[in-house]
Enzyme design. Structure first.
Site, short mmCIF file in Angstrom:
data_model
loop_
_atom_site.label_atom_id
_atom_site.label_comp_id
_atom_site.label_asym_id
_atom_site.label_seq_id
_atom_site.Cartn_x
_atom_site.Cartn_y
_atom_site.Cartn_z
N HIS A 311 32.87 36.46 30.39
CA HIS A 311 34.20 35.76 30.84
C HIS A 311 34.07 34.35 30.58
O HIS A 311 33.11 33.64 30.75
CB HIS A 311 34.15 35.99 32.29
CG HIS A 311 35.65 36.04 32.95
ND1 HIS A 311 35.94 34.51 33.30
CD2 HIS A 311 36.85 36.61 33.09
CE1 HIS A 311 37.22 34.63 33.70
NE2 HIS A 311 37.98 35.89 33.59
N ASP A 369 38.20 43.88 33.29
CA ASP A 369 39.00 44.48 32.27
C ASP A 369 38.33 45.89 31.74
O ASP A 369 38.83 46.62 31.20
CB ASP A 369 39.19 43.59 30.98
CG ASP A 369 40.03 42.16 31.49
OD1 ASP A 369 41.27 42.50 32.08
OD2 ASP A 369 39.57 41.24 31.13
#
Length: 434
Positions: A311, A369
């Site tokens: 991320h 995700d």
């Protein structure tokens, strides 16, 4: 919004043989900040920060992230506690108002949102202007921007009452618009909202009900959607939120600002990441194919990427991913998909990534995700709707950030600088001399 920055000893910068005193401030938590607002006027220089990775564009009291420790707080409340105990509309109230509501405040807020879910009857004609195969996000960008043409009685950004009404309308109408985008894409008739249903149940019904038979909302799926939206409600100054703030800094109306956020969210590096993660799992296909996939990921000459891991902000485990993982297993079990090959691939891939030195050393931990795409697919949503659902959830964060900016007297119209590397000044040459 009153500033809550604490002044600390200033920093000294020496540039071009001149010493500049730069104020330093501290927030309630997190790193200190160096105030460079007068850097250009006093030192005739400005900073160079592509992607604004080291630049604080605003002061905010809404969301705090500590990427190194894997912390996400909404108004000080840990995301895992909110996902476990709260509801999406309660979180909406929290983000918009700064505190959790008491029972009476929540009841009134829920009613305000519920009774704003209907759309103007003429609004449905907008959908007919799109091709049937139009991507739902393309429809969302166009239709949300058109809201200002129908609800111009709440576009005066200097009126706090109109700002509140616009906020309620956006939170309320976004699921209705999203469900219509879904239905239009599927070639099915629109389903109107029902006031007796809660927020996630209403949305599921508007998406999946058909005239041919009654639709009964599965409470577990409704709760799963509610938690999904809580986890996606806000995420500090990400690309789409910064876009909303930048558009709002010009004085644009809130509907236009949110439409700009949706357009930014559509990018595959932002809101489309869960779609990319699902496609990766589908391409792997089976657990037996994982070793070859991992080999290609590690190969510097290969263009294969590990989607759903790592991320921009989190350098630790994404705190939202743990709640999403739990949600994923519950949904798959409820819909009878425990033998889902994608889940088996996901679980094995996660296990490898968390133990393989290659990924551990690069801190490529699973993010939200990684599991959200599988969960949404199991609930019946096609891949094209994943980012739309993200937009529905993130609307409250966008509008809370926009409202905060409107109330911040220190905010100015956004105007980043640049380092010019083009041709220096030169004289024009006539066409026959070139």
């Amino acid at each position: 919004m009153d500033s809550k920055l604490t002044k600390k000893p200033s920093a000294t910068l020496t540039i071009n043989n001149k010493q500049l005193e730069l104020p330093v401030y501290a927030g309630s938590v997190g790193p200190d900040v160096v105030d460079i607002r007068k850097l250009y006027s006093d030192g005739k220089v400005f900073t160079y920060d592509p992607g604004f990775t080291s630049t604080g564009s605003c002061e905010s009291q809404i969301t705090y992230i500590d990427g190194d420790e894997g912390v996400l707080l909404y108004r000080g409340y840990p995301i895992d506690q909110l996902a476990e105990h709260s509801t999406f509309l309660e979180v909406c109230y929290l983000l918009a108002n700064g505190e959790l509501p008491n029972p009476e405040e929540l009841k009134r807020f829920v009613k305000d949102i519920t009774y704003h879910t209907m759309l103007h009857a003429q609004f449905d004609r907008f959908f007919e202007g799109f091709r049937r195969d139009a991507h739902p996000m393309a429809i969302m960008v166009g239709t949300v921007g058109a809201l200002s043409a129908f609800y111009h009685d709440s576009t005066d950004i200097d009126d706090p009452v109109q700002r509140t009404v616009a906020s309620h309308r956006l939170i309320a109408k976004m699921p209705t618009i999203a469900a219509r985008a879904f239905k239009y894409h599927a070639g099915q008739p629109f389903v109107s909202p029902r006031n007796e249903l809660d927020y996630p149940s209403n949305f599921l019904r508007m998406c999946f009900a058909v005239p041919a038979e009654d639709y009964k909302v599965n409470p577990l799926l409704a709760r799963a959607l509610d938690v999904f939206m809580i986890l996606h409600a806000d995420h500090e100054q990400n690309a789409s939120t910064s876009t909303v703030r930048l558009a709002g800094s010009s004085g644009a109306n809130p509907f236009a600002c949110i439409a700009s956020g949706i357009a930014c969210l559509w990018g595959p590096a932002h809101g489309g990441a869960n779609e990319a993660a699902l496609k990766m799992l589908e391409q792997i296909g089976a657990v037996d194919n994982i070793p070859d996939f991992i080999r290609r990921v590690k190969d510097p000459k290969s263009d294969v990427r590990l989607m759903g891991f790592g991320h921009r902000v989190y350098k630790n485990y994404d705190p939202r991913a743990k709640a999403m993982q739990k949600l994923c297993h519950q949904v798959l079990k409820e819909v009878g998909a425990t033998d889902n090959p994608m889940l088996k691939v996901a679980v094995e891939l996660e296990k490898i990534a968390l133990n393989d030195e290659y990924f551990v050393s690069r801190k490529l931990y699973p993010n939200i995700d990684f599991y959200s795409g599988i969960t949404l697919r199991a609930m019946g949503f096609p891949t094209s709707m994943f980012t739309v659902l993200f937009a529905v959830a993130r609307t409250v964060g966008w509008i809370a950030q926009w409202t905060e900016m409107m109330e911040d007297s220190s905010q100015k119209i956004g105007r980043p600088r640049q380092v010019y590397t083009g041709a220096p000044k030169r004289d024009y040459l006539a066409l026959d001399k070139r």
